[in-house]
Motif scaffolding. Structure first.
Motif, PDB file in Angstrom:
ATOM      1  N   ILE A 219       0.841  -1.213   0.000  1.00 56.88           N
ATOM      2  CA  ILE A 219       0.000   0.000   0.000  1.00 56.88           C
ATOM      3  C   ILE A 219       0.872   1.258   0.000  1.00 56.88           C
ATOM      4  CG2 ILE A 219      -1.500   1.373   1.486  1.00 56.88           C
ATOM      5  CD1 ILE A 219      -3.052  -1.102   2.152  1.00 56.88           C
ATOM      6  N   GLY A 220       1.863   1.253   0.847  1.00 55.55           N
ATOM      7  CA  GLY A 220       2.815   2.365   0.808  1.00 55.55           C
ATOM      8  C   GLY A 220       2.459   3.577   1.648  1.00 55.55           C
ATOM      9  N   ASN A 221       1.324   3.555   2.372  1.00 54.01           N
ATOM     10  CA  ASN A 221       1.028   4.680   3.272  1.00 54.01           C
ATOM     11  C   ASN A 221       1.963   4.601   4.490  1.00 54.01           C
ATOM     12  OD1 ASN A 221      -1.133   5.025   1.501  1.00 54.01           O
ATOM     13  ND2 ASN A 221      -2.478   5.717   3.143  1.00 54.01           N
ATOM     14  N   LEU A 222       2.477   5.721   4.897  1.00 53.02           N
ATOM     15  CA  LEU A 222       3.452   5.738   5.986  1.00 53.02           C
ATOM     16  C   LEU A 222       2.761   5.903   7.343  1.00 53.02           C
ATOM     17  CD1 LEU A 222       6.208   7.991   4.393  1.00 53.02           C
ATOM     18  CD2 LEU A 222       5.987   5.500   4.315  1.00 53.02           C
ATOM     19  N   CYS A 223       3.350   5.267   8.353  1.00 54.06           N
ATOM     20  CA  CYS A 223       2.864   5.417   9.733  1.00 54.06           C
ATOM     21  C   CYS A 223       4.083   5.618  10.625  1.00 54.06           C
ATOM     22  CB  CYS A 223       2.085   4.183  10.173  1.00 54.06           C
ATOM     23  SG  CYS A 223       1.601   4.265  11.910  1.00 54.06           S
ATOM     24  N   ARG A 224       4.181   6.777  11.203  1.00 50.80           N
ATOM     25  CA  ARG A 224       5.364   7.045  12.034  1.00 50.80           C
ATOM     26  C   ARG A 224       5.296   6.286  13.349  1.00 50.80           C
ATOM     27  NH1 ARG A 224       3.929  13.271  13.821  1.00 50.80           N
ATOM     28  NH2 ARG A 224       2.009  12.734  14.888  1.00 50.80           N
ATOM     29  N   CYS A 225       4.112   5.809  13.717  1.00 51.64           N
ATOM     30  CA  CYS A 225       3.986   5.051  14.956  1.00 51.64           C
ATOM     31  C   CYS A 225       4.261   3.570  14.747  1.00 51.64           C
ATOM     32  CB  CYS A 225       2.576   5.216  15.527  1.00 51.64           C
ATOM     33  SG  CYS A 225       2.133   6.917  15.850  1.00 51.64           S
ATOM     34  N   GLY A 226       4.424   3.137  13.527  1.00 48.75           N
ATOM     35  CA  GLY A 226       4.708   1.726  13.272  1.00 48.75           C
ATOM     36  C   GLY A 226       3.533   0.815  13.528  1.00 48.75           C
ATOM     37  N   SER A 227       2.355   1.222  13.122  1.00 52.17           N
ATOM     38  CA  SER A 227       1.167   0.388  13.354  1.00 52.17           C
ATOM     39  C   SER A 227       0.965  -0.644  12.248  1.00 52.17           C
ATOM     40  CB  SER A 227      -0.079   1.273  13.468  1.00 52.17           C
ATOM     41  OG  SER A 227      -0.332   1.907  12.231  1.00 52.17           O
ATOM     42  N   TYR A 228       1.985  -0.901  11.465  1.00 50.25           N
ATOM     43  CA  TYR A 228       1.821  -1.782  10.301  1.00 50.25           C
ATOM     44  C   TYR A 228       1.290  -3.172  10.639  1.00 50.25           C
ATOM     45  CZ  TYR A 228       4.574   1.958   8.167  1.00 50.25           C
ATOM     46  OH  TYR A 228       5.024   3.175   7.743  1.00 50.25           O
ATOM     47  N   PRO A 229       1.818  -3.870  11.691  1.00 49.42           N
ATOM     48  CA  PRO A 229       1.262  -5.204  11.989  1.00 49.42           C
ATOM     49  C   PRO A 229      -0.236  -5.145  12.317  1.00 49.42           C
ATOM     50  CG  PRO A 229       3.322  -4.844  13.173  1.00 49.42           C
ATOM     51  CD  PRO A 229       2.943  -3.547  12.582  1.00 49.42           C
ATOM     52  N   ARG A 230      -0.657  -4.122  13.034  1.00 51.08           N
ATOM     53  CA  ARG A 230      -2.078  -3.981  13.381  1.00 51.08           C
ATOM     54  C   ARG A 230      -2.904  -3.719  12.116  1.00 51.08           C
ATOM     55  NH1 ARG A 230      -2.675  -1.121  19.010  1.00 51.08           N
ATOM     56  NH2 ARG A 230      -0.804  -1.826  20.050  1.00 51.08           N
ATOM     57  N   ILE A 231      -2.366  -2.875  11.249  1.00 51.13           N
ATOM     58  CA  ILE A 231      -3.077  -2.560  10.010  1.00 51.13           C
ATOM     59  C   ILE A 231      -3.229  -3.834   9.159  1.00 51.13           C
ATOM     60  CG2 ILE A 231      -2.817  -1.351   7.795  1.00 51.13           C
ATOM     61  CD1 ILE A 231      -1.642   0.993   9.392  1.00 51.13           C
ATOM     62  N   ARG A 232      -2.160  -4.641   9.136  1.00 52.12           N
ATOM     63  CA  ARG A 232      -2.217  -5.879   8.349  1.00 52.12           C
ATOM     64  C   ARG A 232      -3.337  -6.780   8.885  1.00 52.12           C
ATOM     65  NH1 ARG A 232       2.965  -8.129   9.130  1.00 52.12           N
ATOM     66  NH2 ARG A 232       3.834  -6.436   7.908  1.00 52.12           N
ATOM     67  N   ARG A 233      -3.380  -6.912  10.215  1.00 52.10           N
ATOM     68  CA  ARG A 233      -4.429  -7.762  10.804  1.00 52.10           C
ATOM     69  C   ARG A 233      -5.822  -7.189  10.533  1.00 52.10           C
ATOM     70  NH1 ARG A 233      -0.844  -7.936  15.239  1.00 52.10           N
ATOM     71  NH2 ARG A 233      -2.135  -6.482  16.423  1.00 52.10           N
ATOM     72  N   ALA A 234      -5.945  -5.888  10.608  1.00 47.22           N
ATOM     73  CA  ALA A 234      -7.257  -5.259  10.389  1.00 47.22           C
ATOM     74  C   ALA A 234      -7.721  -5.476   8.950  1.00 47.22           C
ATOM     75  CB  ALA A 234      -7.171  -3.762  10.703  1.00 47.22           C
ATOM     76  N   ILE A 235      -6.806  -5.373   8.006  1.00 46.47           N
ATOM     77  CA  ILE A 235      -7.209  -5.562   6.605  1.00 46.47           C
ATOM     78  C   ILE A 235      -7.609  -7.014   6.366  1.00 46.47           C
ATOM     79  CG2 ILE A 235      -6.394  -5.504   4.217  1.00 46.47           C
ATOM     80  CD1 ILE A 235      -4.784  -3.032   4.898  1.00 46.47           C
ATOM     81  N   GLN A 236      -6.864  -7.950   6.959  1.00 46.42           N
ATOM     82  CA  GLN A 236      -7.233  -9.362   6.794  1.00 46.42           C
ATOM     83  C   GLN A 236      -8.601  -9.627   7.440  1.00 46.42           C
ATOM     84  OE1 GLN A 236      -5.897 -10.993   4.698  1.00 46.42           O
ATOM     85  NE2 GLN A 236      -3.655 -10.961   4.676  1.00 46.42           N
ATOM     86  N   ARG A 237      -8.854  -8.989   8.561  1.00 47.59           N
ATOM     87  CA  ARG A 237     -10.161  -9.166   9.223  1.00 47.59           C
ATOM     88  C   ARG A 237     -11.277  -8.590   8.345  1.00 47.59           C
ATOM     89  NH1 ARG A 237     -12.870  -9.359  14.439  1.00 47.59           N
ATOM     90  NH2 ARG A 237     -10.940  -9.889  15.499  1.00 47.59           N
TER      91      ARG A 237
END
Ligand code: FES
Ligand code: FES
Length: 219
Positions: free
Chosen positions: A191-209
């Motif tokens: 996707i390439g959207n940046l997150c300075r807080c590093g929420s990428y693992p959470r975002i990955r789980r949310a998208i799969q959900r």
């Protein structure tokens, strides 16, 4: 009788003390008697109504502008055509879910959907958006308040940290799921959207959900 009353009003029997109010009354009396400076002169000095009918009034044309549909509502932008969509949303419409990050098409904080495609609002001039259909984070939920499956998955997975990037992340996820209903982790990372807080693992789980929810599966 009436004549006597009027005469008394015009020329009071009892001398009256002069003052602003008295001057006004004497002036009225002078106008009533039509003395010099009275009614005739007063009428002469009054602005006269135009003797000829005014030219036919032609209504102004409807102000030109750029018509756009935003979250299902019609708007007409009549200001600077070079105004970026980001500032039209935030400053004109007060739709502040669209965030200002890099102003350089890099971070994705300003992501919106334009005719169903993911776009960066900081890089879109209003001049290029005539008759386009724009969806922002504010337009994802149904009118009755039911959240979009991606929004619900974000809550269920507690994906939000500081939150600044998250409206852009959600819009990017909606776009991804429209293109790929069963995205792989690599698709999500792309996707390439940046997150300075590093929420990428959470975002990955949310998208799969959200992907599972939209296919009728629960996670
Ligand atoms: S503010 Fe638009 S991409 Fe960063
Ligand atoms: S949640 Fe803080 S920048 Fe992404």
């Amino acid at each position: 009788m009436l004549r006597a009353v009027l005469q008394n009003a015009i020329t009071p029997a009892v001398p009256i003390r002069r003052g602003p109010c008295t001057a006004w009354r004497l002036n009225i009396a002078r106008i009533a008697r039509d003395e010099p400076g009275g009614r005739s002169e007063y009428n002469r000095r009054m602005p006269q109504a135009p003797q000829t009918p005014p030219a036919r009034i032609i209504p102004e044309p409807v102000r030109k502008g750029i018509d756009v549909s935003i979250n299902g509502k019609h708007f007409r932008h009549t200001g600077d055509p070079a105004l970026p969509l980001l500032w039209y949303l935030r400053d004109v419409l007060r739709l502040t879910g669209c965030k200002y990050g890099c102003d350089d098409k890099s971070c994705g904080a300003c992501s919106v959907l334009v005719d169903g495609k993911l776009k960066r609002a900081c890089a879109l001039a209003m001049a290029d958006l005539a008759d386009k259909d724009i969806t922002t984070i504010e337009g994802l939920a149904k009118p009755d308040g039911t959240l979009h499956p991606v929004q619900q998955a974000w809550i269920d997975e507690d994906a939000i940290l500081c939150g600044y990037c998250q409206s852009g992340q959600i819009m990017a996820a909606v776009d991804l799921l429209a293109r790929k209903p069963k995205p792989s982790d690599a698709d999500i990372d792309g996707i390439g959207n940046l997150c300075r807080c590093g929420s990428y693992p959470r975002i990955r789980r949310a998208i799969q959900r959200a992907a599972a929810a939209t296919q009728g599966k629960t996670k």
